[in-house]
Design a protein around this motif. Structure first.
Motif, short mmCIF file in Angstrom:
data_model
loop_
_atom_site.label_atom_id
_atom_site.label_comp_id
_atom_site.label_asym_id
_atom_site.label_seq_id
_atom_site.Cartn_x
_atom_site.Cartn_y
_atom_site.Cartn_z
N PHE A 75 16.45 -7.99 -5.98
CA PHE A 75 15.10 -7.47 -6.12
C PHE A 75 14.77 -7.45 -7.61
O PHE A 75 15.38 -6.70 -8.37
CB PHE A 75 15.01 -6.05 -5.54
N ASN A 76 13.83 -8.31 -8.01
CA ASN A 76 13.45 -8.39 -9.42
C ASN A 76 12.21 -7.54 -9.66
O ASN A 76 11.15 -7.80 -9.07
CB ASN A 76 13.19 -9.84 -9.82
N ILE A 77 12.35 -6.52 -10.51
CA ILE A 77 11.21 -5.67 -10.84
C ILE A 77 10.30 -6.43 -11.79
O ILE A 77 10.73 -6.89 -12.85
CB ILE A 77 11.69 -4.35 -11.49
N THR A 78 9.02 -6.56 -11.42
CA THR A 78 8.07 -7.31 -12.24
C THR A 78 7.04 -6.40 -12.92
O THR A 78 6.43 -6.79 -13.90
CB THR A 78 7.33 -8.35 -11.38
N ALA A 79 6.86 -5.20 -12.38
CA ALA A 79 5.92 -4.21 -12.93
C ALA A 79 6.15 -2.90 -12.17
O ALA A 79 6.99 -2.85 -11.25
CB ALA A 79 4.47 -4.67 -12.74
N ALA A 80 5.41 -1.86 -12.51
CA ALA A 80 5.53 -0.61 -11.77
C ALA A 80 5.18 -0.86 -10.31
O ALA A 80 4.19 -1.55 -10.00
CB ALA A 80 4.60 0.45 -12.36
N ASN A 81 6.03 -0.39 -9.41
CA ASN A 81 5.85 -0.52 -7.97
C ASN A 81 5.73 -1.97 -7.49
O ASN A 81 5.07 -2.25 -6.48
CB ASN A 81 4.64 0.29 -7.49
N ALA A 82 6.39 -2.88 -8.21
CA ALA A 82 6.31 -4.30 -7.85
C ALA A 82 7.67 -4.98 -8.01
O ALA A 82 8.35 -4.79 -9.01
CB ALA A 82 5.27 -5.01 -8.71
N VAL A 83 8.05 -5.75 -6.99
CA VAL A 83 9.29 -6.53 -7.03
C VAL A 83 9.04 -7.91 -6.43
O VAL A 83 8.11 -8.11 -5.65
CB VAL A 83 10.45 -5.86 -6.23
N THR A 84 9.91 -8.84 -6.81
CA THR A 84 9.92 -10.15 -6.19
C THR A 84 11.29 -10.35 -5.56
O THR A 84 12.32 -10.04 -6.17
CB THR A 84 9.66 -11.26 -7.22
N THR A 85 11.29 -10.83 -4.32
CA THR A 85 12.53 -11.16 -3.63
C THR A 85 12.22 -12.19 -2.55
O THR A 85 11.12 -12.19 -1.98
CB THR A 85 13.21 -9.91 -3.04
N ASN A 90 0.82 -1.22 0.00
CA ASN A 90 0.00 0.00 0.00
C ASN A 90 0.85 1.27 0.00
O ASN A 90 0.73 2.11 0.88
CB ASN A 90 -0.98 -0.03 1.17
N SER A 91 1.76 1.37 -0.97
CA SER A 91 2.70 2.50 -1.10
C SER A 91 3.71 2.55 0.04
O SER A 91 4.20 3.62 0.40
CB SER A 91 1.96 3.84 -1.23
N GLY A 92 4.04 1.41 0.58
CA GLY A 92 4.98 1.33 1.70
C GLY A 92 6.40 1.04 1.25
O GLY A 92 6.74 1.08 0.07
N SER A 93 7.23 0.73 2.24
CA SER A 93 8.65 0.50 2.01
C SER A 93 9.03 -0.94 2.31
O SER A 93 8.35 -1.63 3.06
CB SER A 93 9.47 1.44 2.89
N LEU A 94 10.14 -1.35 1.69
CA LEU A 94 10.66 -2.69 1.89
C LEU A 94 12.14 -2.57 2.20
O LEU A 94 12.87 -1.87 1.50
CB LEU A 94 10.46 -3.52 0.63
N ASP A 115 11.31 -15.13 -2.67
CA ASP A 115 10.10 -15.90 -3.03
C ASP A 115 8.80 -15.22 -2.62
O ASP A 115 7.77 -15.89 -2.45
CB ASP A 115 10.16 -17.33 -2.46
N ILE A 116 8.83 -13.89 -2.47
CA ILE A 116 7.62 -13.12 -2.18
C ILE A 116 7.43 -12.09 -3.29
O ILE A 116 8.35 -11.35 -3.61
CB ILE A 116 7.71 -12.39 -0.83
N GLY A 117 6.24 -12.05 -3.86
CA GLY A 117 5.90 -11.03 -4.85
C GLY A 117 5.28 -9.84 -4.13
O GLY A 117 4.22 -9.96 -3.52
N PHE A 118 5.98 -8.70 -4.17
CA PHE A 118 5.51 -7.48 -3.49
C PHE A 118 4.86 -6.54 -4.50
O PHE A 118 5.38 -6.34 -5.60
CB PHE A 118 6.67 -6.74 -2.83
N THR A 119 3.75 -5.92 -4.13
CA THR A 119 3.11 -4.87 -4.92
C THR A 119 2.94 -3.65 -4.02
O THR A 119 3.09 -3.73 -2.80
CB THR A 119 1.74 -5.31 -5.45
N GLY A 120 2.64 -2.51 -4.64
CA GLY A 120 2.44 -1.29 -3.86
C GLY A 120 3.70 -0.81 -3.17
O GLY A 120 3.65 -0.24 -2.08
N VAL A 121 4.86 -1.04 -3.81
CA VAL A 121 6.16 -0.70 -3.21
C VAL A 121 6.57 0.70 -3.64
O VAL A 121 6.71 0.98 -4.83
CB VAL A 121 7.25 -1.71 -3.63
N ALA A 122 6.80 1.59 -2.66
CA ALA A 122 7.26 2.95 -2.96
C ALA A 122 8.78 3.04 -2.88
O ALA A 122 9.40 3.79 -3.63
CB ALA A 122 6.62 3.95 -2.00
#
Length: 180
Positions: A105-115, A92-96, A117-124
């Motif tokens: 950190f693999n960028i998968t889309a805008a504001n999204a990374v996988t690291t 939710n527009s948070g930090s990692l 084995d977790i797919g993160f979305t809403g990453v600022a």
């Protein structure tokens, strides 16, 4: 099942800094506040940890901005809760923040990374942490801008403490400073 007692038809439960274990299916844990989640139509408060269980698509969603810290493979701490066996997490527009080791950190889309084995979305933002070989890889072509030493912005994410970046044929722009 808590303290050997089976509960049913409840809407709220205070765990008194206790643990919550998910089902064998795919569960969604929605963070509603610090140390609070809703899952399976039950609001849990005073949650210290969540073991998502055996599902293959267990997910964290959030009503609040989450500052998450990786703690291992499929594991993180967010909103004061230690989560394990998680496959997806919405910040939710948070930090990692990465681990003290070397993270990718693999960028998968805008504001999204996988690291881890977790797919993160809403990453600022991503602070890669204390590793000496933290890196960015990408499934998409990324236009990035240097923002400082070991720092760049790409795919809508501010990255810091990065030692290597593969932008997948994307464009890198310099900062307003003398970049080396």
């Amino acid at each position: 099942n808590g303290a050997g007692i089976d509960f049913s038809n409840i809407e709220k439960a205070g765990l008194n800094s206790g643990s919550l274990t998910g089902t064998s299916g795919n569960d969604v844990f929605n963070i509603t506040a610090a140390k609070a989640v809703t899952t399976n139509a039950i609001d849990f408060t005073s949650v210290a940890s969540v073991d998502a269980g055996d599902g293959t698509a267990d997910e964290i969603t959030s009503d609040i901005v989450v500052a998450a810290k990786l703690t291992g493979v499929n594991a993180l701490n967010g909103a004061g809760i230690d989560f394990s066996n998680i496959e997806k997490a919405g910040l939710n527009s948070g930090s990692l923040t990465g681990t003290s080791g070397n993270d990718v950190f693999n960028i998968t889309a805008a504001n999204a990374v996988t690291t881890k084995d977790i797919g993160f979305t809403g990453v600022a933002s991503v602070d890669a942490g204390d590793g000496t070989a933290d890196e960015i890889t990408s499934d998409i072509s990324v236009a990035a801008t240097l923002t400082g030493t070991n720092a760049l912005n790409g795919a809508g994410i501010d990255f810091s403490n990065i030692e290597k970046a593969d932008l997948n044929s994307g464009v890198l722009s310099g900062s307003d400073n003398a970049d080396t």
